[in-house]
Scaffold this motif. Structure first.
Motif, PDB file in Angstrom:
ATOM      1  N   ASN A   5      23.775  35.787 -57.674  1.00 27.75           N
ATOM      2  CA  ASN A   5      25.008  36.232 -57.049  1.00 27.75           C
ATOM      3  C   ASN A   5      24.843  37.709 -56.691  1.00 27.75           C
ATOM      4  O   ASN A   5      25.015  38.588 -57.531  1.00 27.75           O
ATOM      5  N   ILE A   6      24.448  37.988 -55.464  1.00 25.84           N
ATOM      6  CA  ILE A   6      24.143  39.344 -55.022  1.00 25.84           C
ATOM      7  C   ILE A   6      25.345  39.934 -54.299  1.00 25.84           C
ATOM      8  O   ILE A   6      25.958  39.287 -53.445  1.00 25.84           O
ATOM      9  N   ARG A   7      25.690  41.153 -54.649  1.00 27.45           N
ATOM     10  CA  ARG A   7      26.825  41.815 -54.012  1.00 27.45           C
ATOM     11  C   ARG A   7      26.600  41.954 -52.501  1.00 27.45           C
ATOM     12  O   ARG A   7      25.461  42.169 -52.053  1.00 27.45           O
ATOM     13  N   PRO A   8      27.666  41.854 -51.719  1.00 30.69           N
ATOM     14  CA  PRO A   8      27.543  41.972 -50.257  1.00 30.69           C
ATOM     15  C   PRO A   8      26.911  43.303 -49.857  1.00 30.69           C
ATOM     16  O   PRO A   8      27.236  44.352 -50.406  1.00 30.69           O
ATOM     17  N   GLY A   9      25.987  43.235 -48.912  1.00 31.68           N
ATOM     18  CA  GLY A   9      25.386  44.440 -48.360  1.00 31.68           C
ATOM     19  C   GLY A   9      24.044  44.817 -48.941  1.00 31.68           C
ATOM     20  O   GLY A   9      23.235  45.476 -48.280  1.00 31.68           O
ATOM     21  N   ILE A  10      23.763  44.421 -50.170  1.00 35.86           N
ATOM     22  CA  ILE A  10      22.529  44.859 -50.835  1.00 35.86           C
ATOM     23  C   ILE A  10      21.291  44.375 -50.091  1.00 35.86           C
ATOM     24  O   ILE A  10      20.370  45.156 -49.797  1.00 35.86           O
ATOM     25  N   LYS A  11      21.253  43.087 -49.774  1.00 34.92           N
ATOM     26  CA  LYS A  11      20.056  42.538 -49.114  1.00 34.92           C
ATOM     27  C   LYS A  11      19.882  43.059 -47.695  1.00 34.92           C
ATOM     28  O   LYS A  11      18.769  43.092 -47.170  1.00 34.92           O
ATOM     29  N   ASP A  12      20.959  43.464 -47.067  1.00 38.28           N
ATOM     30  CA  ASP A  12      20.888  43.930 -45.682  1.00 38.28           C
ATOM     31  C   ASP A  12      20.623  45.428 -45.570  1.00 38.28           C
ATOM     32  O   ASP A  12      20.263  45.923 -44.500  1.00 38.28           O
ATOM     33  N   ALA A  13      20.809  46.160 -46.665  1.00 35.02           N
ATOM     34  CA  ALA A  13      20.624  47.610 -46.620  1.00 35.02           C
ATOM     35  C   ALA A  13      19.144  47.956 -46.468  1.00 35.02           C
ATOM     36  O   ALA A  13      18.304  47.441 -47.205  1.00 35.02           O
ATOM     37  N   PRO A  14      18.800  48.812 -45.520  1.00 36.27           N
ATOM     38  CA  PRO A  14      17.397  49.222 -45.377  1.00 36.27           C
ATOM     39  C   PRO A  14      16.945  50.077 -46.551  1.00 36.27           C
ATOM     40  O   PRO A  14      17.774  50.652 -47.267  1.00 36.27           O
ATOM     41  N   ILE A  15      15.659  50.134 -46.771  1.00 36.52           N
ATOM     42  CA  ILE A  15      15.092  50.973 -47.827  1.00 36.52           C
ATOM     43  C   ILE A  15      14.725  52.328 -47.235  1.00 36.52           C
ATOM     44  O   ILE A  15      14.079  52.410 -46.191  1.00 36.52           O
ATOM     45  N   TYR A  16      15.163  53.384 -47.906  1.00 36.95           N
ATOM     46  CA  TYR A  16      14.858  54.733 -47.427  1.00 36.95           C
ATOM     47  C   TYR A  16      13.362  55.010 -47.581  1.00 36.95           C
ATOM     48  O   TYR A  16      12.785  54.800 -48.653  1.00 36.95           O
ATOM     49  N   ILE A  17      12.737  55.489 -46.516  1.00 34.32           N
ATOM     50  CA  ILE A  17      11.307  55.810 -46.541  1.00 34.32           C
ATOM     51  C   ILE A  17      11.152  57.329 -46.472  1.00 34.32           C
ATOM     52  O   ILE A  17      11.475  57.939 -45.453  1.00 34.32           O
ATOM     53  N   GLY A 103      34.807  45.602 -46.351  1.00 35.92           N
ATOM     54  CA  GLY A 103      35.931  45.723 -45.439  1.00 35.92           C
ATOM     55  C   GLY A 103      36.273  47.144 -45.053  1.00 35.92           C
ATOM     56  O   GLY A 103      37.077  47.366 -44.133  1.00 35.92           O
ATOM     57  N   ASP A 104      35.669  48.119 -45.747  1.00 30.91           N
ATOM     58  CA  ASP A 104      35.926  49.521 -45.440  1.00 30.91           C
ATOM     59  C   ASP A 104      34.915  50.062 -44.430  1.00 30.91           C
ATOM     60  O   ASP A 104      33.876  49.440 -44.187  1.00 30.91           O
ATOM     61  N   ALA A 120      26.448  53.119 -47.503  1.00 31.31           N
ATOM     62  CA  ALA A 120      27.571  52.326 -47.002  1.00 31.31           C
ATOM     63  C   ALA A 120      27.252  50.843 -47.071  1.00 31.31           C
ATOM     64  O   ALA A 120      28.051  50.036 -47.565  1.00 31.31           O
ATOM     65  N   MET A 121      26.069  50.475 -46.602  1.00 25.02           N
ATOM     66  CA  MET A 121      25.692  49.067 -46.583  1.00 25.02           C
ATOM     67  C   MET A 121      25.529  48.507 -47.991  1.00 25.02           C
ATOM     68  O   MET A 121      25.821  47.340 -48.257  1.00 25.02           O
ATOM     69  N   GLN A 122      25.078  49.326 -48.923  1.00 26.68           N
ATOM     70  CA  GLN A 122      24.879  48.866 -50.291  1.00 26.68           C
ATOM     71  C   GLN A 122      26.180  48.441 -50.970  1.00 26.68           C
ATOM     72  O   GLN A 122      26.158  47.602 -51.868  1.00 26.68           O
ATOM     73  N   VAL A 123      27.301  49.030 -50.573  1.00 27.86           N
ATOM     74  CA  VAL A 123      28.582  48.645 -51.173  1.00 27.86           C
ATOM     75  C   VAL A 123      29.346  47.657 -50.298  1.00 27.86           C
ATOM     76  O   VAL A 123      30.495  47.305 -50.595  1.00 27.86           O
ATOM     77  N   GLY A 124      28.721  47.188 -49.225  1.00 33.42           N
ATOM     78  CA  GLY A 124      29.352  46.205 -48.352  1.00 33.42           C
ATOM     79  C   GLY A 124      30.266  46.798 -47.308  1.00 33.42           C
ATOM     80  O   GLY A 124      30.958  46.069 -46.586  1.00 33.42           O
ATOM     81  N   ALA A 125      30.291  48.134 -47.199  1.00 37.60           N
ATOM     82  CA  ALA A 125      31.120  48.794 -46.184  1.00 37.60           C
ATOM     83  C   ALA A 125      30.384  48.817 -44.846  1.00 37.60           C
ATOM     84  O   ALA A 125      29.165  48.609 -44.778  1.00 37.60           O
ATOM     85  N   THR A 126      31.112  49.093 -43.787  1.00 38.75           N
ATOM     86  CA  THR A 126      30.531  49.158 -42.450  1.00 38.75           C
ATOM     87  C   THR A 126      30.236  50.606 -42.084  1.00 38.75           C
ATOM     88  O   THR A 126      31.157  51.433 -42.049  1.00 38.75           O
ATOM     89  N   PRO A 127      28.971  50.951 -41.820  1.00 34.59           N
ATOM     90  CA  PRO A 127      28.643  52.317 -41.400  1.00 34.59           C
ATOM     91  C   PRO A 127      28.982  52.515 -39.930  1.00 34.59           C
ATOM     92  O   PRO A 127      28.639  51.682 -39.084  1.00 34.59           O
TER      93      PRO A 127
END
Length: 361
Positions: A5-17, A103-104, A120-127
């Motif tokens: 059960n993965i929180r929304p946004g985690i899998k879609d967030a890019p990894i900082y390089i 939703g934020d 923003a993406m990690q918490v499911g918010a829209t950047p």
């Protein structure tokens, strides 16, 4: 297969390089990729760091009390409104987790620090990326973008990688135009480098607005990037919230000891600022003499623009083969640019020589 059960946004967030620090063939490189202080940490700071090794078995002060007092004294701030973190990155993450979720919306300037979007993406918010004017934050565009879903606005001032800044009048106009429930984060990581009379770091705005947070770092002019040490200045209510979410020992003892001495060692900071002032002007002039587009910068780095992204990529690769590690800017939507940290004079001179060779090919 287990389904987590993965929180929304985690899998879609890019990894900082981060910027590179090594070259594959083992050649000792000139590292101009991460906006580090080429003079390093001050001798007094290094001595304090070494002395802290005698107490590695002890837990650190969970409240970073002495460090916060040193920061308050150095910058004439209210110590109770200062929170320390493992780099300002950690504090930016805390702020995002506290104030935004699914939703934020989180607003940031078009070429702002990549972690704003990632957090923003990690918490499911829209950047929400807001277009800039001449590589500079557009206050009117940001104010026009605010709606009922807006929770946080991140403004790097000065901004990395563009090197631009907005005046205190413009930042004040932005602050005064915000709804009370929208948080403005002024990321002032490069504040110590700015000499312009119309610039302020944001601390006075914090003292006049409950919804403004200023973040700072020891990674740049103080030369302590490896220790991961940062701090923020905020209202008592926000300080209380951050203290509730941060780890009980989030800043290690060695970092605290080094940070305290860094606050007291104004001589090293002044030496670093003097070097940067000199080399920023000299390096910029030399890059321009090669026909490159060099936007004005008030930080410890410069953008060098080429005719197109293909030429910029070729120049980057050529420098890499010649032992120079700069920072490609594709991730910031500036693929025709390369960013250079202001290094030692001989390092910057090597860049000019190598680029001259590249352009003669």
């Amino acid at each position: 297969m287990t389904k987590f059960n993965i929180r929304p946004g985690i899998k879609d967030a890019p990894i900082y390089i981060p910027g590179e620090h090594e070259i594959i063939d083992g050649v000792k490189p000139i590292i101009l990729s991460a906006n580090e202080n080429p003079l390093g940490a001050g001798e007094k700071v290094i001595a304090s760091y070494k002395m802290a090794a005698d107490n590695l078995f002890r837990y650190p002060d969970g409240g970073a009390t002495k460090l916060r007092n040193a920061i308050a004294t150095r910058f004439n701030l209210n110590v109770d409104n200062i929170i320390c973190g493992a780099g300002s990155d950690e504090l930016l993450t805390f702020i995002t987790r506290i104030f935004a979720g699914v939703g934020d919306e989180i607003i940031y300037s078009q070429h702002g620090f990549l972690m704003y979007k990632i957090n923003a993406m990690q918490v499911g918010a829209t950047p929400i990326s807001i277009a800039e004017k001449n590589l500079t934050t557009d206050v009117d565009a940001i104010l026009n973008a605010i709606n009922d879903k807006t929770r946080i606005i991140f403004i790097a001032n000065p901004n990395n990688p563009t090197g631009s800044y907005i005046s205190n009048d413009e930042m004040t106009r932005l602050a005064n135009g915000l709804p009370d429930n929208v948080i403005l984060v002024i990321d002032a990581a490069y504040a110590e480098y700015v000499s312009n009379a119309d610039y302020e770091d944001g601390s006075k705005l914090v003292e006049n607005h409950d919804n403004i947070i200023m973040t700072r770092t020891f990674s740049k002019i103080f030369g302590l990037a490896s220790l991961r040490l940062g701090w923020c200045y905020c209202s008592p209510v926000i300080a209380d919230l951050i203290n509730r979410i941060r780890g009980p020992f989030n800043v290690n003892s060695s970092a605290q000891a080094a940070g305290i001495t860094a606050m007291e060692d104004t001589q090293h900071m002044e030496k670093s600022k003097k070097h940067n002032d000199y080399m920023l002007k000299k390096f910029s002039s030399e890059l321009k003499s090669l026909g490159l587009n060099v936007p004005q910068s008030v930080g410890n780095f410069l953008l060098a623009g080429f005719d197109d992204d293909k030429t910029a990529k070729q120049a980057y690769d050529y420098m890499l083969k010649n032992g120079i590690i700069a920072r490609a800017m594709g991730g910031y939507g500036l693929s025709e640019y390369i960013r250079f940290t202001i290094g030692l004079e001989e390092e910057c001179q090597k860049v000019i020589i190598v680029l001259q060779q590249f352009m003669k090919k």
